[in-house]
Design a protein around this motif. Structure first.
Motif, PDB file in Angstrom:
ATOM      1  N   VAL A 138      -4.476   7.813  12.069  1.00 41.49           N
ATOM      2  CA  VAL A 138      -3.139   8.408  12.200  1.00 41.49           C
ATOM      3  C   VAL A 138      -3.125   9.825  11.644  1.00 41.49           C
ATOM      4  CG1 VAL A 138      -0.728   8.237  11.470  1.00 41.49           C
ATOM      5  CG2 VAL A 138      -1.963   6.184  12.215  1.00 41.49           C
ATOM      6  N   GLN A 139      -3.681  10.001  10.447  1.00 42.56           N
ATOM      7  CA  GLN A 139      -3.636  11.322   9.810  1.00 42.56           C
ATOM      8  C   GLN A 139      -4.471  12.359  10.553  1.00 42.56           C
ATOM      9  OE1 GLN A 139      -4.612  10.154   5.656  1.00 42.56           O
ATOM     10  NE2 GLN A 139      -2.523  10.796   5.156  1.00 42.56           N
ATOM     11  N   LEU A 194       4.612   0.920  11.613  1.00 41.30           N
ATOM     12  CA  LEU A 194       3.806   0.283  12.652  1.00 41.30           C
ATOM     13  C   LEU A 194       2.402  -0.065  12.166  1.00 41.30           C
ATOM     14  CD1 LEU A 194       4.897   2.102  15.920  1.00 41.30           C
ATOM     15  CD2 LEU A 194       5.806   0.058  14.842  1.00 41.30           C
ATOM     16  N   LEU A 195       2.022   0.450  10.988  1.00 49.10           N
ATOM     17  CA  LEU A 195       0.740   0.052  10.393  1.00 49.10           C
ATOM     18  C   LEU A 195       0.828  -1.296   9.688  1.00 49.10           C
ATOM     19  CD1 LEU A 195      -0.527   3.439   8.892  1.00 49.10           C
ATOM     20  CD2 LEU A 195      -1.457   2.213  10.861  1.00 49.10           C
ATOM     21  N   THR A 196       2.019  -1.892   9.613  1.00 51.21           N
ATOM     22  CA  THR A 196       2.145  -3.202   8.980  1.00 51.21           C
ATOM     23  C   THR A 196       1.713  -4.331   9.900  1.00 51.21           C
ATOM     24  OG1 THR A 196       4.452  -3.439   9.679  1.00 51.21           O
ATOM     25  CG2 THR A 196       4.058  -2.385   7.532  1.00 51.21           C
ATOM     26  N   ARG A 231      -5.651  10.959  15.922  1.00 49.92           N
ATOM     27  CA  ARG A 231      -6.245  10.141  16.978  1.00 49.92           C
ATOM     28  C   ARG A 231      -5.295   9.055  17.460  1.00 49.92           C
ATOM     29  NH1 ARG A 231     -10.746  11.186  13.614  1.00 49.92           N
ATOM     30  NH2 ARG A 231     -10.360   9.289  12.392  1.00 49.92           N
ATOM     31  N   LEU A 232      -4.361   8.644  16.602  1.00 50.11           N
ATOM     32  CA  LEU A 232      -3.349   7.661  16.966  1.00 50.11           C
ATOM     33  C   LEU A 232      -1.977   8.180  16.552  1.00 50.11           C
ATOM     34  CD1 LEU A 232      -4.608   4.053  16.019  1.00 50.11           C
ATOM     35  CD2 LEU A 232      -4.004   4.904  18.298  1.00 50.11           C
ATOM     36  N   SER A 233      -0.992   7.934  17.399  1.00 48.20           N
ATOM     37  CA  SER A 233       0.388   8.277  17.067  1.00 48.20           C
ATOM     38  C   SER A 233       1.251   7.039  17.313  1.00 48.20           C
ATOM     39  CB  SER A 233       0.875   9.454  17.918  1.00 48.20           C
ATOM     40  OG  SER A 233       2.224   9.762  17.602  1.00 48.20           O
ATOM     41  N   PRO A 234       1.271   6.108  16.360  1.00 45.77           N
ATOM     42  CA  PRO A 234       2.002   4.848  16.569  1.00 45.77           C
ATOM     43  C   PRO A 234       3.483   5.046  16.860  1.00 45.77           C
ATOM     44  CG  PRO A 234       0.557   4.685  14.656  1.00 45.77           C
ATOM     45  CD  PRO A 234       0.558   6.124  15.072  1.00 45.77           C
ATOM     46  N   THR A 272       0.849  -1.190   0.000  1.00 45.82           N
ATOM     47  CA  THR A 272       0.000   0.000   0.000  1.00 45.82           C
ATOM     48  C   THR A 272       0.886   1.242   0.000  1.00 45.82           C
ATOM     49  OG1 THR A 272      -1.744  -1.151   1.228  1.00 45.82           O
ATOM     50  CG2 THR A 272      -1.766   1.262   1.294  1.00 45.82           C
ATOM     51  N   VAL A 273       0.644   2.138  -0.934  1.00 44.79           N
ATOM     52  CA  VAL A 273       1.464   3.353  -1.033  1.00 44.79           C
ATOM     53  C   VAL A 273       1.253   4.209   0.216  1.00 44.79           C
ATOM     54  CG1 VAL A 273       1.915   5.450  -2.357  1.00 44.79           C
ATOM     55  CG2 VAL A 273       1.411   3.301  -3.550  1.00 44.79           C
ATOM     56  N   ILE A 274       2.349   4.621   0.825  1.00 42.95           N
ATOM     57  CA  ILE A 274       2.294   5.429   2.036  1.00 42.95           C
ATOM     58  C   ILE A 274       1.894   6.857   1.664  1.00 42.95           C
ATOM     59  CG2 ILE A 274       3.659   6.365   3.947  1.00 42.95           C
ATOM     60  CD1 ILE A 274       5.493   3.884   3.615  1.00 42.95           C
ATOM     61  N   PRO A 275       0.885   7.429   2.323  1.00 49.03           N
ATOM     62  CA  PRO A 275       0.525   8.825   2.036  1.00 49.03           C
ATOM     63  C   PRO A 275       1.729   9.735   2.170  1.00 49.03           C
ATOM     64  CG  PRO A 275      -1.127   7.807   3.455  1.00 49.03           C
ATOM     65  CD  PRO A 275       0.013   6.827   3.355  1.00 49.03           C
ATOM     66  N   PRO A 276       1.891  10.706   1.287  1.00 50.68           N
ATOM     67  CA  PRO A 276       3.102  11.540   1.289  1.00 50.68           C
ATOM     68  C   PRO A 276       3.313  12.329   2.575  1.00 50.68           C
ATOM     69  CG  PRO A 276       1.434  12.401  -0.238  1.00 50.68           C
ATOM     70  CD  PRO A 276       0.978  11.046   0.179  1.00 50.68           C
ATOM     71  N   ASP A 277       2.230  12.604   3.313  1.00 53.12           N
ATOM     72  CA  ASP A 277       2.376  13.381   4.537  1.00 53.12           C
ATOM     73  C   ASP A 277       2.509  12.509   5.787  1.00 53.12           C
ATOM     74  OD1 ASP A 277      -0.211  12.405   4.374  1.00 53.12           O
ATOM     75  OD2 ASP A 277      -1.135  14.184   5.265  1.00 53.12           O
ATOM     76  N   MET A 278       2.650  11.203   5.605  1.00 49.48           N
ATOM     77  CA  MET A 278       2.750  10.305   6.767  1.00 49.48           C
ATOM     78  C   MET A 278       4.208  10.051   7.121  1.00 49.48           C
ATOM     79  SD  MET A 278       1.184   6.477   7.415  1.00 49.48           S
ATOM     80  CE  MET A 278      -0.480   7.118   7.689  1.00 49.48           C
ATOM     81  N   ASP A 279       4.507  10.139   8.420  1.00 52.02           N
ATOM     82  CA  ASP A 279       5.841   9.843   8.922  1.00 52.02           C
ATOM     83  C   ASP A 279       6.136   8.352   8.707  1.00 52.02           C
ATOM     84  OD1 ASP A 279       8.079   9.205  10.630  1.00 52.02           O
ATOM     85  OD2 ASP A 279       7.661  11.000  11.811  1.00 52.02           O
TER      86      ASP A 279
END
Length: 376
Positions: free
Chosen positions: A335-336, A155-157, A339-342, A142-149
């Motif tokens: 995450v975006q 950790l979303l895997t 609400r969650l900060s993995p 899954t392509v990671i959103p460009p604004d995601m750390d």
């Protein structure tokens, strides 16, 4: 990394992975994690873990090469790769049971393929490496959103979807009391996610003080050391007006501590597939008619489980590997939206070349280690 037997891991040069099927991709790893489940392999607890294996089912990376039939990702995409290897087309995948894909592990009657998790899970090499072959690249990556750390993305895997699904399988309702056994990363995430479903009270049980303190701060829950309790089951019953918790979640699995008989038969003599202490406590702590959710890893073929109590209490038992792909849209939104900060779970970043030391640190619970990320 190269597995050389229990407690023996080293970094060494391996052959470059190759495209073996038109739907394969080769991914250059940018981050991978050591999971608590990897410690079961490291400790020799999982059957058919072969010398020469490369572990690692939590990784992200940049697509370097794709097979002739791959259309959904392209060279240069930064992707997160679910730990389940799923075809997306078989009868089980069509039901959203991506952890039970029939095509990725056809010789098994239970679990689907998993990256870097022994030949019982398909014998695939994992992502604690510089490069990895990713099958079914039209479905999994899954392509990671460009604004995601990237630290959130890795950790979303596994950790986030497994913790979230643990809470989801609990059928938590408004006002419920939820007890989570295990304050590792998945247990902490399960406790955090329990609030999303309406829990009124969330409790974590563990025996490592620094993990309990971390859980209190991150998951905003109660946390208790079972070694300070005369009997964890009686404690939970007493604190719930003797009814028991509405939902109990086992996030420990086969290396649980807390019961001498379970430890001896399951971890020393290997007479059962690991110590089922957390499962016993969950079954005995939940209320009559309650739900027990199990994401702790147990190896085949059997464990000493309290079936009489499960029957006579009228319990619902739910368990599975997390269906990462099904949950990703919702979790990416969590995450975006903030609400969650993995990434707050990550306490250590270690070069891949020092993987042996990273395993020792995590396994021995040194330096207040919660979650380790390996950087190739």
């Amino acid at each position: 990394m190269n597995y050389r037997g229990p407690y023996r891991i080293r970094a060494e040069q391996r052959p470059m992975p190759e495209i073996l099927h038109p739907e394969d991709a080769i991914v250059k790893v940018t981050r991978s994690c050591i999971c608590g489940s990897d410690l079961h392999l490291y400790h020799g607890m999982v059957p058919d873990t072969r010398v020469g294996s490369t572990f690692g089912h939590e990784f992200i990376g940049i697509v370097q090469e794709v097979g002739s039939m791959v259309e959904n990702v392209k060279v240069g995409d930064h992707v997160l790769v679910p730990f389940n290897i799923a075809c997306g087309k078989c009868n089980f995948c069509k039901q959203g049971l991506y952890g039970n894909c029939h095509e990725s592990n056809t010789m098994a009657t239970a679990v689907g393929g998993i990256f870097g998790y022994s030949h019982t899970a398909g014998g695939f090499n994992g992502g604690q490496a510089e490069y990895v072959r990713v099958p079914y690249a039209n479905f999994g990556p899954t392509v990671i959103p460009p604004d995601m750390d990237p630290d959130d993305a890795v950790l979303l895997t596994d950790v986030v979807p497994t913790g979230y699904q643990a809470a989801e399988m609990g059928g938590i309702k408004e006002g419920d009391t939820v007890v989570v056994f295990g304050a590792g990363p998945v247990g902490i995430m399960a406790a955090r996610c329990a609030w999303f479903f309406g829990a009124a009270r969330v409790i974590i049980i563990d025996h490592i003080e620094y993990r309990l303190e971390f859980a209190r701060n991150y998951a905003k829950c109660e946390a208790y050391n079972f070694k300070s309790l005369e009997d964890p089951v009686m404690f939970i019953k007493k604190t719930t007006d003797w009814y028991g918790a509405d939902v109990c979640i086992d996030c420990v699995g086969c290396e649980a501590e807390g019961n001498t008989l379970q430890t001896f038969t399951g971890r020393v003599m290997l007479m059962q597939a690991g110590s089922a202490t957390a499962l016993q406590w969950a079954v005995n702590s939940v209320k009559k008619g309650g739900i027990v959710s199990v994401v702790g890893v147990y190896g085949p073929p059997f464990n000493f489980a309290p079936m009489g109590n499960i029957l006579n209490k009228g319990l619902t038992l739910r368990a599975n590997q997390a269906s990462v792909k099904r949950l990703l849209p919702k979790l990416i939104d969590h995450v975006q939206s903030g609400r969650l900060s993995p990434k707050e779970l990550i306490t250590h970043r270690v070069p891949l070349a020092e993987v042996s030391e990273a395993y020792r640190l995590f396994s021995s619970k040194l330096d207040n280690c919660i979650k380790t990320v390996l950087i190739p």
